[in-house]
Design a protein around this motif. Structure first.
Motif: not given
Length: 309
Positions: A181-203
């Motif tokens: 029951g909450a908004p879901v953010t999705v990214w692809s491994h191919e795009a952000l798998g090597a980018e933890p900082q970008a993943q956190l920014q998405a979170l």
């Protein structure tokens, strides 16, 4: 305080993200971002929560009530410390790789598992995050891990079922939306798998991250030893490329079929269904598509894909 739950998926650099978050925990806390990863969730904090729905007992229901109270106290404590966001990363809340392989489908009991998570965290959750990966590469990675553990692998008919199984990432995403029951953010491994900082920014979108965070590219995801994996595959009767440890169980027709489905998933995500935020590829990946992978990809590329798992 925002509570954001990162639920995997497995084999999409989750360990890399978790290691980077732990490495930067002090700097992130100074910026108002608290972090709970497997070092906490698997050390008793989520005891009884990560469990197959068909194995849940009445006693587990009582334990869930106690866990809900304990977590509420923990969240209050963090808020009192001035935390604005809590990121919880635990891929086992979504499901388990052995069951995916046993049932020959993608996270078959995700709905039941996540419903139990909602009973504990539902009143606090402000967001959920899920990373996904090309089907042929995800399944070959999962099967490689299981082979390294000595588990049995699908036969030809089983692989054919995986190649054309109708259940895919959209179904898993929809179940996460419904159950949590909450908004879901999705990214692809191919795009952000090597980018933890970008993943956190998405979170935590719109939140300025603290300066001085460590170089994410120094991290490496934990993976089974190549020798153990090679032995497991050979024992299971699968051929492995000499000297490379690469393995791809699907033939080119199956891979094309799986890639086409994944491209359809990406198209669906770009239409931004309600309650869903799709984080597109980074500038570095612009112009690349999942279809560009070659048949040589497999475990040999899995441990060092773009320098990370």
């Amino acid at each position: 305080m925002d509570v954001i739950l990162h639920i995997g998926a497995h084999r999409t650099a989750t360990t890399t993200f978790q290691a980077w978050m732990l490495q930067n925990a002090d700097a992130l806390a100074a910026g108002g971002i608290a972090y709970w990863g497997p070092d906490r969730t698997r050390a008793g904090l989520f005891s009884g929560l990560v469990k197959r729905p068909d194995l849940v007992t009445p006693e587990d229901g009582t334990a869930l009530s106690r866990l809900r109270t304990a977590l509420a106290f923990e969240l209050d404590r963090l808020a009192d410390q001035g935390m604005c966001h809590l990121v919880i990363s635990e891929e086992n809340l979504l499901g388990a790789m052995p069951q995916c392989v046993d049932m020959l489908t993608l996270y078959p009991d995700a709905a039941g598992r996540l419903e139990r998570v909602r009973q504990v965290l539902g009143g606090h959750l402000t967001g959920v995050a899920l990373s996904m990966r090309r089907y042929d590469m995800w399944w070959s990675s999962v099967l490689s891990v299981m082979a390294g553990r000595g588990a049995g692998l699908p036969d030809v008919r089983g692989l054919a079922r995986l190649a054309d199984h109708p259940r895919g990432w959209p179904a898993v995403i929809a179940q996460a939306q419904t159950a949590l029951g909450a908004p879901v953010t999705v990214w692809s491994h191919e795009a952000l798998g090597a980018e933890p900082q970008a993943q956190l920014q998405a979170l935590v979108p719109g939140e300025g991250l603290p300066a001085g965070l460590f170089d994410a590219r120094r991290q490496r995801n934990a993976a089974p030893g190549r020798a153990a994996l090679r032995g497991g595959l050979i024992r299971a009767g699968h051929r492995v490329a000499a000297g490379q440890g690469r393995w791809m169980p699907f033939d080119q027709v199956q891979r094309a079929q799986m890639t086409a489905r994944y491209l359809e998933d990406l198209t669906w995500l770009r239409r931004a269904p309600p309650g869903l935020n799709f984080v597109e590829m980074t500038a570095e990946d612009a112009g690349k598509t999942p279809a560009a992978a070659t048949v040589e990809e497999g475990f040999g590329h899995d441990g060092q894909e773009r320098g990370l798992a």
